[in-house]
Design a protein around this motif. Sequence first.
Motif, mmCIF file in Angstrom:
data_model
loop_
_atom_site.group_PDB
_atom_site.id
_atom_site.type_symbol
_atom_site.label_atom_id
_atom_site.label_comp_id
_atom_site.label_asym_id
_atom_site.label_seq_id
_atom_site.Cartn_x
_atom_site.Cartn_y
_atom_site.Cartn_z
ATOM 1 N N LEU A 1 0.966 -1.190 0.019
ATOM 2 C CA LEU A 1 -0.064 -0.070 0.069
ATOM 3 C C LEU A 1 0.992 1.129 -0.065
ATOM 4 O O LEU A 1 0.518 2.205 -0.709
ATOM 5 C CB LEU A 1 -1.066 0.133 1.294
ATOM 6 N N ASN A 2 1.903 1.164 0.918
ATOM 7 C CA ASN A 2 2.854 2.474 0.710
ATOM 8 C C ASN A 2 3.501 2.726 -0.409
ATOM 9 O O ASN A 2 3.496 3.724 -1.015
ATOM 10 C CB ASN A 2 4.112 2.249 1.802
ATOM 11 N N ILE A 3 4.043 1.592 -1.165
ATOM 12 C CA ILE A 3 4.691 1.793 -2.488
ATOM 13 C C ILE A 3 3.496 2.264 -3.470
ATOM 14 O O ILE A 3 3.848 3.133 -4.592
ATOM 15 C CB ILE A 3 5.193 0.669 -2.826
ATOM 16 N N VAL A 4 2.256 1.960 -3.150
ATOM 17 C CA VAL A 4 1.169 2.308 -4.328
ATOM 18 C C VAL A 4 0.916 4.089 -4.183
ATOM 19 O O VAL A 4 1.039 4.475 -4.875
ATOM 20 C CB VAL A 4 0.056 1.614 -4.352
ATOM 21 N N GLU A 5 0.991 4.316 -2.735
ATOM 22 C CA GLU A 5 0.809 5.472 -2.497
ATOM 23 C C GLU A 5 1.832 6.475 -3.043
ATOM 24 O O GLU A 5 1.726 7.424 -3.658
ATOM 25 C CB GLU A 5 0.592 5.752 -0.769
ATOM 26 N N VAL A 6 3.124 5.879 -2.850
ATOM 27 C CA VAL A 6 4.442 6.811 -3.150
ATOM 28 C C VAL A 6 4.310 7.032 -4.801
ATOM 29 O O VAL A 6 4.653 7.870 -5.381
ATOM 30 C CB VAL A 6 5.676 6.041 -2.552
#
Lengths: 138, 92
Positions: free
Chosen positions: A129-134
């Motif tokens: 999720l973090n990487i998708v956000e970034v």
Amino acid sequence: MRAAQATIQNDLVEKGNSISLLLIDDNPLVLEMIKKLLKKTHYELLLADDPFDALCSLVENKPSVVFIDAAMSKLNGYQFCALVKAQAKYQYIPLVVVLEYANKVEQAKALAAGADAVLVKPFGENELLNIVEVTGGK
Amino acid sequence: MNPLYEATKVLGFYCDNLVLMLEQAPENYCNAEVKNEKELAIIDAKKYSAQLALLEPFYSPMGIKKRYPSFQNSVACLGRKASRIIRNKLFY
């Protein structure tokens, strides 16, 4: 942890864009595992166990973020990135190379080939999720 | 090795193979004895031509178009030839 994930998801949904993730791995079990990890999210998941089918899917669907396994037999993750980033039309699509283990040489290789980010196995829902956000929630 | 160079080579082989299979598709259709096999031949031909069309952005600026100057025309001709043969077989 759960609250953080929910916030990220809400932020992405609030942006009003439907986010689609293209997941490419020639091991169907890995695809199934990622699918389970992201079951509760609102993302549209596009799965491909063949890199050429994945290229077709990329052209057809223009996903928000692409996750590519580095070690695929027909066309590896670095080659996939190089092909996509060579095309001005698709350069904007964020590509995340998934590595088997943390290795600085491989990470540098992925970034040099055009990857926007690198993710190392094993990873959890929060890291995804973090990487998708970034990368994709821009 | 340069990953783009390697990727271009691999994609070239893949597309060569797709073209060969597309060329073979009308023959497969004609040789098929069972209706189910004929339907499969049609599905395959459609799949190959659709894949070639979708992969076009990746091969056109690179080596493949040099090797096949009229690559797209050839694919279009093959597609037309295949559908003509298939149509004739289906309706006449």
